[in-house]
Design an enzyme around this catalytic site. Structure first.
Site, PDB file in Angstrom:
ATOM      1  N   LYS A  41      -7.079   6.890  52.626  1.00 22.85           N
ATOM      2  CA  LYS A  41      -5.725   6.568  52.222  1.00 22.85           C
ATOM      3  C   LYS A  41      -5.425   6.715  50.928  1.00 22.85           C
ATOM      4  O   LYS A  41      -4.159   6.930  50.276  1.00 22.85           O
ATOM      5  CB  LYS A  41      -5.485   5.389  52.843  1.00 22.85           C
ATOM      6  CG  LYS A  41      -5.322   5.245  54.267  1.00 22.85           C
ATOM      7  CD  LYS A  41      -4.863   3.568  54.529  1.00 22.85           C
ATOM      8  CE  LYS A  41      -5.259   3.208  55.884  1.00 22.85           C
ATOM      9  NZ  LYS A  41      -5.108   1.921  56.219  1.00 22.85           N
ATOM     10  N   GLU A  97      -8.136  13.830  45.398  1.00 20.58           N
ATOM     11  CA  GLU A  97      -8.888  12.606  45.652  1.00 20.58           C
ATOM     12  C   GLU A  97      -8.592  11.146  44.722  1.00 20.58           C
ATOM     13  O   GLU A  97      -7.984  11.708  43.407  1.00 20.58           O
ATOM     14  CB  GLU A  97     -10.342  12.512  45.319  1.00 20.58           C
ATOM     15  CG  GLU A  97     -11.163  12.611  46.883  1.00 20.58           C
ATOM     16  CD  GLU A  97     -11.225  11.441  47.586  1.00 20.58           C
ATOM     17  OE1 GLU A  97     -10.440  10.712  47.426  1.00 20.58           O
ATOM     18  OE2 GLU A  97     -12.103  11.548  48.382  1.00 20.58           O
ATOM     19  N   ASP A  98      -8.319   9.983  44.962  1.00 20.78           N
ATOM     20  CA  ASP A  98      -8.062   9.040  44.004  1.00 20.78           C
ATOM     21  C   ASP A  98      -9.263   8.747  43.255  1.00 20.78           C
ATOM     22  O   ASP A  98      -9.054   8.464  41.910  1.00 20.78           O
ATOM     23  CB  ASP A  98      -7.500   7.892  44.732  1.00 20.78           C
ATOM     24  CG  ASP A  98      -8.631   7.289  45.831  1.00 20.78           C
ATOM     25  OD1 ASP A  98      -9.047   8.353  46.351  1.00 20.78           O
ATOM     26  OD2 ASP A  98      -8.868   6.068  46.151  1.00 20.78           O
ATOM     27  N   ASP A 101     -16.808   8.565  43.205  1.00 22.91           N
ATOM     28  CA  ASP A 101     -17.653   7.470  42.959  1.00 22.91           C
ATOM     29  C   ASP A 101     -19.068   8.269  43.117  1.00 22.91           C
ATOM     30  O   ASP A 101     -19.696   8.759  42.066  1.00 22.91           O
ATOM     31  CB  ASP A 101     -17.583   6.399  43.895  1.00 22.91           C
ATOM     32  CG  ASP A 101     -18.115   5.093  43.734  1.00 22.91           C
ATOM     33  OD1 ASP A 101     -19.168   4.981  43.039  1.00 22.91           O
ATOM     34  OD2 ASP A 101     -17.410   3.882  43.689  1.00 22.91           O
ATOM     35  N   PHE A 150     -14.739  -2.301  39.518  1.00 29.25           N
ATOM     36  CA  PHE A 150     -14.095  -2.134  40.802  1.00 29.25           C
ATOM     37  C   PHE A 150     -12.420  -2.046  40.635  1.00 29.25           C
ATOM     38  O   PHE A 150     -12.152  -3.223  40.094  1.00 29.25           O
ATOM     39  CB  PHE A 150     -14.505  -2.966  41.844  1.00 29.25           C
ATOM     40  CG  PHE A 150     -14.000  -2.932  43.024  1.00 29.25           C
ATOM     41  CD1 PHE A 150     -14.768  -1.931  44.105  1.00 29.25           C
ATOM     42  CD2 PHE A 150     -12.898  -3.587  43.832  1.00 29.25           C
ATOM     43  CE1 PHE A 150     -14.301  -1.601  45.384  1.00 29.25           C
ATOM     44  CE2 PHE A 150     -12.493  -3.263  44.851  1.00 29.25           C
ATOM     45  CZ  PHE A 150     -12.957  -2.452  45.779  1.00 29.25           C
ATOM     46  N   VAL A 151     -11.699  -0.986  40.887  1.00 31.37           N
ATOM     47  CA  VAL A 151     -10.484  -1.069  40.513  1.00 31.37           C
ATOM     48  C   VAL A 151      -9.586  -0.813  41.525  1.00 31.37           C
ATOM     49  O   VAL A 151      -9.750  -0.124  42.752  1.00 31.37           O
ATOM     50  CB  VAL A 151     -10.211   0.280  39.566  1.00 31.37           C
ATOM     51  CG1 VAL A 151     -10.832   0.225  38.068  1.00 31.37           C
ATOM     52  CG2 VAL A 151     -10.704   1.525  40.046  1.00 31.37           C
ATOM     53  N   ARG A 163      -2.890  -1.476  47.176  1.00 29.98           N
ATOM     54  CA  ARG A 163      -2.651  -0.036  47.051  1.00 29.98           C
ATOM     55  C   ARG A 163      -1.396   0.325  46.478  1.00 29.98           C
ATOM     56  O   ARG A 163      -1.195   1.261  45.802  1.00 29.98           O
ATOM     57  CB  ARG A 163      -2.587   0.560  48.380  1.00 29.98           C
ATOM     58  CG  ARG A 163      -3.986   0.463  49.261  1.00 29.98           C
ATOM     59  CD  ARG A 163      -4.056   1.479  50.363  1.00 29.98           C
ATOM     60  NE  ARG A 163      -5.014   1.396  51.226  1.00 29.98           N
ATOM     61  CZ  ARG A 163      -6.214   1.872  51.086  1.00 29.98           C
ATOM     62  NH1 ARG A 163      -6.418   2.743  50.188  1.00 29.98           N
ATOM     63  NH2 ARG A 163      -7.103   1.736  52.031  1.00 29.98           N
TER      64      ARG A 163
HETATM   65  C1  PRP Z   1     -12.707   6.029  48.536  1.00 30.45           C
HETATM   66  C2  PRP Z   1     -12.173   7.177  47.846  1.00 30.45           C
HETATM   67  C3  PRP Z   1     -13.106   8.294  48.228  1.00 30.45           C
HETATM   68  C4  PRP Z   1     -14.420   7.763  48.249  1.00 30.45           C
HETATM   69  C5  PRP Z   1     -15.253   8.125  47.055  1.00 30.45           C
HETATM   70  O1  PRP Z   1     -12.340   6.040  49.836  1.00 30.45           O
HETATM   71  O2  PRP Z   1     -10.976   7.707  48.352  1.00 30.45           O
HETATM   72  O3  PRP Z   1     -12.541   9.213  49.391  1.00 30.45           O
HETATM   73  O4  PRP Z   1     -14.332   6.429  48.283  1.00 30.45           O
HETATM   74  O5  PRP Z   1     -16.417   7.263  47.190  1.00 30.45           O
HETATM   75  P1  PRP Z   1     -17.892   8.264  46.871  1.00 30.45           P
HETATM   76  O6  PRP Z   1     -17.854   9.039  45.883  1.00 30.45           O
HETATM   77  O7  PRP Z   1     -18.803   7.064  46.825  1.00 30.45           O
HETATM   78  O8  PRP Z   1     -18.163   8.865  48.401  1.00 30.45           O
HETATM   79  P2  PRP Z   1     -12.406   4.987  50.582  1.00 30.45           P
HETATM   80  O9  PRP Z   1     -13.622   4.987  51.538  1.00 30.45           O
HETATM   81  O10 PRP Z   1     -12.491   3.454  49.719  1.00 30.45           O
HETATM   82  O11 PRP Z   1     -11.286   5.005  51.748  1.00 30.45           O
HETATM   83  P3  PRP Z   1      -9.568   4.749  51.331  1.00 30.45           P
HETATM   84  O12 PRP Z   1      -9.075   5.994  50.344  1.00 30.45           O
HETATM   85  O13 PRP Z   1      -9.012   4.827  52.624  1.00 30.45           O
HETATM   86  O14 PRP Z   1      -9.638   3.255  50.554  1.00 30.45           O
END
Ligand code: PRP
Length: 182
Positions: A41, A97-98, A101, A150-151, A163
């Site tokens: 999301k 992507e947001d 990581d 952690f943001v 969010r």
């Molecule tokens: C976050 C973000 C990426 C992923 C990145 O999603 O949106 O999809 O983690 O992490 P990585 O590079 O370690 O794979 P999350 O699983 O937190 O889901 P959300 O966007 O629904 O909060």
């Protein structure tokens, strides 16, 4: 003690950077449509602002991806929970992507999408945490490189909270927070 958000990247700074990213993407893709594939999301707010700053014709699509047993870190197990509704064969695809990581999610996703034979496939992320990278993933457009904090906010959550915030924030113990303008 309760954790409260403290501003890390203010809304104005985010908006300025997203405007620049939109301008650059518009220049790089003189011809549309660009299929903007946002990952649910967290990317919803970035997608909304980025798409409004791209002048090349675009289409909006969503995908859901989940990783298991990760808490705040990636386990490497990834699955598609919501797939695209359309074919991307022969199309320009920009994954939105947001945050990147570990790179585990995107490495998996890029593999899935490449098999569908898009004309081009690139990634745009608002935030990048290079220190946390476990998989080498090529990211064409990065809004901000940030340290390993952690943001939350601007689409990013902690247990589904925060969010909606306009600013990107870190969580601090109550009493130390400078407040936000969510
Ligand atoms: C976050 C973000 C990426 C992923 C990145 O999603 O949106 O999809 O983690 O992490 P990585 O590079 O370690 O794979 P999350 O699983 O937190 O889901 P959300 O966007 O629904 O909060």
């Amino acid at each position: 003690m309760a954790l409260v958000p403290r501003v890390f990247l203010p809304a104005e700074q985010i908006q300025n950077r997203v405007r620049e990213m939109g301008r650059q993407i518009s220049l790089d893709y003189p011809q549309g449509p660009i299929y903007l594939v946002a990952i649910l999301k967290g990317a919803f707010m970035f997608l909304a602002d980025l798409s409004r700053n791209i002048t090349t014709p675009s289409r909006i699509e969503f995908m859901g991806i989940s990783s298991y047993g990760r808490g705040k870190t990636s386990s490497g197990e990834v699955k598609v929970t919501k797939d695209l509704d359309v074919s991307i064969e022969g199309q320009h695809v920009l994954v939105v992507e947001d945050i990147v990581d570990s790179g585990v999610t995107l490495t998996y996703l890029i593999n899935v999408l490449e098999q569908r034979k898009p004309k081009s496939l690139r990634i745009a992320t608002l935030l990048d945490k290079p220190e946390r990278r476990q998989r080498d993933v090529e990211v064409a457009y990065v809004g901000f490189q940030i340290p390993d904090e952690f943001v939350v906010g601007y689409g990013l959550d902690f247990d589904e909270d925060h969010r909606h915030l306009r600013d990107i924030c870190v969580l601090v113990e109550e009493g130390l927070g400078l407040g936000t303008r969510g």
